[in-house]
Design a protein around this motif. Structure first.
Motif, PDB file in Angstrom:
ATOM      1  N   HIS A   1     -12.427  65.374  50.936  1.00 30.83           N
ATOM      2  CA  HIS A   1     -12.719  66.471  50.008  1.00 30.83           C
ATOM      3  C   HIS A   1     -13.731  65.998  48.973  1.00 30.83           C
ATOM      4  O   HIS A   1     -13.465  65.029  48.259  1.00 30.83           O
ATOM      5  CB  HIS A   1     -11.444  66.938  49.292  1.00 30.83           C
ATOM      6  CG  HIS A   1     -10.348  67.362  50.229  1.00 30.83           C
ATOM      7  ND1 HIS A   1     -10.351  68.582  50.854  1.00 30.83           N
ATOM      8  CD2 HIS A   1      -9.235  66.704  50.645  1.00 30.83           C
ATOM      9  CE1 HIS A   1      -9.273  68.675  51.624  1.00 30.83           C
ATOM     10  NE2 HIS A   1      -8.578  67.552  51.512  1.00 30.83           N
ATOM     11  N   VAL A   2     -14.873  66.672  48.887  1.00 30.40           N
ATOM     12  CA  VAL A   2     -15.899  66.308  47.917  1.00 30.40           C
ATOM     13  C   VAL A   2     -16.269  67.554  47.117  1.00 30.40           C
ATOM     14  O   VAL A   2     -16.811  68.515  47.668  1.00 30.40           O
ATOM     15  CB  VAL A   2     -17.157  65.729  48.598  1.00 30.40           C
ATOM     16  CG1 VAL A   2     -18.190  65.332  47.538  1.00 30.40           C
ATOM     17  CG2 VAL A   2     -16.790  64.538  49.471  1.00 30.40           C
TER      18      VAL A   2
ATOM     19  N   ALA B   1     -16.853  71.652  36.360  1.00 36.11           N
ATOM     20  CA  ALA B   1     -16.580  71.618  34.922  1.00 36.11           C
ATOM     21  C   ALA B   1     -15.100  71.853  34.644  1.00 36.11           C
ATOM     22  O   ALA B   1     -14.548  71.359  33.660  1.00 36.11           O
ATOM     23  CB  ALA B   1     -17.428  72.664  34.203  1.00 36.11           C
ATOM     24  N   HIS B   2     -14.455  72.635  35.506  1.00 40.84           N
ATOM     25  CA  HIS B   2     -13.013  72.913  35.393  1.00 40.84           C
ATOM     26  C   HIS B   2     -12.365  72.460  36.700  1.00 40.84           C
ATOM     27  O   HIS B   2     -12.354  73.198  37.691  1.00 40.84           O
ATOM     28  CB  HIS B   2     -12.766  74.391  35.106  1.00 40.84           C
ATOM     29  CG  HIS B   2     -13.444  74.866  33.852  1.00 40.84           C
ATOM     30  ND1 HIS B   2     -12.990  74.551  32.599  1.00 40.84           N
ATOM     31  CD2 HIS B   2     -14.570  75.594  33.677  1.00 40.84           C
ATOM     32  CE1 HIS B   2     -13.789  75.082  31.684  1.00 40.84           C
ATOM     33  NE2 HIS B   2     -14.762  75.713  32.322  1.00 40.84           N
ATOM     34  N   LYS B   3     -11.836  71.270  36.692  1.00 42.02           N
ATOM     35  CA  LYS B   3     -11.457  70.610  37.937  1.00 42.02           C
ATOM     36  C   LYS B   3     -10.241  71.222  38.631  1.00 42.02           C
ATOM     37  O   LYS B   3     -10.071  71.027  39.840  1.00 42.02           O
ATOM     38  CB  LYS B   3     -11.242  69.119  37.672  1.00 42.02           C
ATOM     39  CG  LYS B   3     -12.522  68.412  37.231  1.00 42.02           C
ATOM     40  CD  LYS B   3     -12.340  66.914  37.154  1.00 42.02           C
ATOM     41  CE  LYS B   3     -13.652  66.231  36.783  1.00 42.02           C
ATOM     42  NZ  LYS B   3     -13.540  64.762  36.827  1.00 42.02           N
ATOM     43  N   MET B   4      -9.421  71.957  37.913  1.00 39.52           N
ATOM     44  CA  MET B   4      -8.263  72.578  38.555  1.00 39.52           C
ATOM     45  C   MET B   4      -8.681  73.613  39.597  1.00 39.52           C
ATOM     46  O   MET B   4      -7.917  73.899  40.522  1.00 39.52           O
ATOM     47  CB  MET B   4      -7.345  73.208  37.514  1.00 39.52           C
ATOM     48  CG  MET B   4      -6.428  72.237  36.794  1.00 39.52           C
ATOM     49  SD  MET B   4      -5.388  71.195  37.884  1.00 39.52           S
ATOM     50  CE  MET B   4      -4.451  72.437  38.787  1.00 39.52           C
TER      51      MET B   4
ATOM     52  N   LYS C   1      -8.120  74.608  45.594  1.00 42.95           N
ATOM     53  CA  LYS C   1      -8.666  74.710  46.957  1.00 42.95           C
ATOM     54  C   LYS C   1      -8.125  73.593  47.839  1.00 42.95           C
ATOM     55  O   LYS C   1      -7.801  73.812  49.014  1.00 42.95           O
ATOM     56  CB  LYS C   1     -10.190  74.665  46.901  1.00 42.95           C
ATOM     57  CG  LYS C   1     -10.812  75.865  46.206  1.00 42.95           C
ATOM     58  CD  LYS C   1     -12.319  75.700  46.075  1.00 42.95           C
ATOM     59  CE  LYS C   1     -12.928  76.864  45.299  1.00 42.95           C
ATOM     60  NZ  LYS C   1     -14.384  76.678  45.078  1.00 42.95           N
ATOM     61  N   ILE C   2      -8.007  72.401  47.291  1.00 47.05           N
ATOM     62  CA  ILE C   2      -7.481  71.272  48.060  1.00 47.05           C
ATOM     63  C   ILE C   2      -6.032  71.509  48.449  1.00 47.05           C
ATOM     64  O   ILE C   2      -5.608  71.217  49.576  1.00 47.05           O
ATOM     65  CB  ILE C   2      -7.645  69.963  47.261  1.00 47.05           C
ATOM     66  CG1 ILE C   2      -9.137  69.616  47.127  1.00 47.05           C
ATOM     67  CG2 ILE C   2      -6.875  68.808  47.917  1.00 47.05           C
ATOM     68  CD1 ILE C   2      -9.438  68.510  46.142  1.00 47.05           C
ATOM     69  N   LEU C   3      -5.248  72.066  47.528  1.00 49.46           N
ATOM     70  CA  LEU C   3      -3.842  72.359  47.823  1.00 49.46           C
ATOM     71  C   LEU C   3      -3.715  73.317  48.996  1.00 49.46           C
ATOM     72  O   LEU C   3      -2.860  73.136  49.876  1.00 49.46           O
ATOM     73  CB  LEU C   3      -3.156  72.956  46.591  1.00 49.46           C
ATOM     74  CG  LEU C   3      -2.938  72.021  45.407  1.00 49.46           C
ATOM     75  CD1 LEU C   3      -2.343  72.788  44.234  1.00 49.46           C
ATOM     76  CD2 LEU C   3      -2.043  70.846  45.782  1.00 49.46           C
ATOM     77  N   VAL C   4      -4.570  74.333  49.022  1.00 52.59           N
ATOM     78  CA  VAL C   4      -4.529  75.299  50.124  1.00 52.59           C
ATOM     79  C   VAL C   4      -4.935  74.630  51.429  1.00 52.59           C
ATOM     80  O   VAL C   4      -4.274  74.790  52.464  1.00 52.59           O
ATOM     81  CB  VAL C   4      -5.453  76.505  49.820  1.00 52.59           C
ATOM     82  CG1 VAL C   4      -5.581  77.400  51.047  1.00 52.59           C
ATOM     83  CG2 VAL C   4      -4.913  77.301  48.634  1.00 52.59           C
ATOM     84  N   THR C   5      -6.013  73.858  51.396  1.00 52.64           N
ATOM     85  CA  THR C   5      -6.507  73.197  52.607  1.00 52.64           C
ATOM     86  C   THR C   5      -5.485  72.236  53.182  1.00 52.64           C
ATOM     87  O   THR C   5      -5.273  72.187  54.405  1.00 52.64           O
ATOM     88  CB  THR C   5      -7.809  72.431  52.305  1.00 52.64           C
ATOM     89  OG1 THR C   5      -8.796  73.353  51.827  1.00 52.64           O
ATOM     90  CG2 THR C   5      -8.337  71.739  53.549  1.00 52.64           C
TER      91      THR C   5
ATOM     92  N   GLY D   1      -2.202  72.187  52.444  1.00 55.37           N
ATOM     93  CA  GLY D   1      -0.857  72.742  52.556  1.00 55.37           C
ATOM     94  C   GLY D   1       0.178  71.932  51.813  1.00 55.37           C
ATOM     95  O   GLY D   1       1.305  71.745  52.288  1.00 55.37           O
ATOM     96  N   CYS D   2      -0.199  71.423  50.650  1.00 52.84           N
ATOM     97  CA  CYS D   2       0.721  70.591  49.874  1.00 52.84           C
ATOM     98  C   CYS D   2       0.891  71.163  48.473  1.00 52.84           C
ATOM     99  O   CYS D   2       0.334  72.210  48.135  1.00 52.84           O
ATOM    100  CB  CYS D   2       0.244  69.151  49.831  1.00 52.84           C
ATOM    101  SG  CYS D   2      -1.381  68.930  49.073  1.00 52.84           S
ATOM    102  N   THR D   3       1.654  70.465  47.642  1.00 49.81           N
ATOM    103  CA  THR D   3       1.917  70.898  46.277  1.00 49.81           C
ATOM    104  C   THR D   3       1.319  69.892  45.303  1.00 49.81           C
ATOM    105  O   THR D   3       0.897  68.792  45.688  1.00 49.81           O
ATOM    106  CB  THR D   3       3.423  71.013  46.007  1.00 49.81           C
ATOM    107  OG1 THR D   3       4.001  69.692  45.998  1.00 49.81           O
ATOM    108  CG2 THR D   3       4.110  71.863  47.076  1.00 49.81           C
ATOM    109  N   LEU D   4       1.314  70.246  44.038  1.00 52.78           N
ATOM    110  CA  LEU D   4       0.809  69.334  43.014  1.00 52.78           C
ATOM    111  C   LEU D   4       1.580  68.019  42.994  1.00 52.78           C
ATOM    112  O   LEU D   4       1.010  66.969  42.692  1.00 52.78           O
ATOM    113  CB  LEU D   4       0.879  70.007  41.638  1.00 52.78           C
ATOM    114  CG  LEU D   4      -0.169  71.090  41.377  1.00 52.78           C
ATOM    115  CD1 LEU D   4       0.205  71.914  40.154  1.00 52.78           C
ATOM    116  CD2 LEU D   4      -1.555  70.458  41.182  1.00 52.78           C
ATOM    117  N   ASP D   5       2.862  68.069  43.324  1.00 50.64           N
ATOM    118  CA  ASP D   5       3.660  66.836  43.350  1.00 50.64           C
ATOM    119  C   ASP D   5       3.165  65.856  44.395  1.00 50.64           C
ATOM    120  O   ASP D   5       3.439  64.649  44.302  1.00 50.64           O
ATOM    121  CB  ASP D   5       5.128  67.165  43.626  1.00 50.64           C
ATOM    122  CG  ASP D   5       5.821  67.794  42.435  1.00 50.64           C
ATOM    123  OD1 ASP D   5       5.319  67.624  41.304  1.00 50.64           O
ATOM    124  OD2 ASP D   5       6.852  68.456  42.628  1.00 50.64           O
TER     125      ASP D   5
END
Length: 202
Positions: free
Chosen positions: A91-92, A97-100, A105-109, A111-115
């Motif tokens: 993932h690049v 400016a707002h990294k969240m 998008k990474i979480l969706v790709t 299929g995981c959670t913030l944890d």
């Protein structure tokens, strides 16, 4: 077990995706710009960054361990794109400016959670992410506010092995660092043969 009682090792064992800021984390934070000195040219230059080879090899170890790796950075840089290509980064996201937004998008790709995320940062732009991910890591050269938000601080500074420190910590927490090293050293392992083959000026 309450989330607030999790040790850094407990958090490290949950990580599926390891994300890095770039400037000040995978580099020492210096941005060198060589101007175009030809007459009547646009105000452009060549940007130079230095990366640690230790971090690059560490990313190869993390990939062998099954971790997904990402770069999330505010600056846009061809140098970062080249380094990400050489390291086969999953993932690049540049110009963030707002990294969240990139994190979502990474979480969706994945299929995981913030944890399931670890993030390595050094400056206040990284705080919104570090305050939410499961394992927040600060570099030794990080601003005080960033260290205060971190679950773990690397022994080394950005550009001098901080990324490798983060990876070694995660793999050690899982008890697999030595195993991954031996896999990397295995001449028959195709993944280790493909790892970090940069082209430089060739």
């Amino acid at each position: 077990m309450s989330a607030v009682m999790l040790s850094p090792e407990d958090r490290a064992r949950r990580v599926k995706v390891l994300l890095f800021d770039v400037d000040g984390v995978l580099t020492n934070g210096e941005i060198t710009i060589i101007p175009n000195i030809a007459p009547n040219t646009e105000l452009k230059g060549v940007e130079v960054k230095s990366f640690s080879a230790h971090d690059g090899l560490g990313i190869s170890l993390a990939r062998l361990a099954g971790l997904k790796i990402g770069f999330v950075t505010k600056r846009n840089s061809q140098v970062v794109a080249i380094r990400a290509r050489d390291l086969k980064i999953d993932h690049v996201y540049q110009g963030q400016a707002h990294k969240m937004e990139a994190i979502a998008k990474i979480l969706v790709t994945e299929g995981c959670t913030l944890d399931d995320l670890a993030y390595v940062g050094d400056d206040i732009i990284d705080l919104p992410v570090m305050r939410r991910v499961g394992f927040a890591i600060a570099t030794a050269n990080a601003r005080p506010q960033v260290k205060a938000a971190a679950h773990y601080t690397t022994p080394m500074s950005g550009g001098f092995g901080a990324g490798r420190d983060a990876i070694d910590f995660i793999l050690n927490a899982r008890g697999i660092l030595d195993e991954m090293i031996e896999q990397y050293l295995d001449a028959e392992n195709p993944e280790s043969q493909r790892a970090d083959i940069g082209v430089g000026n060739m």
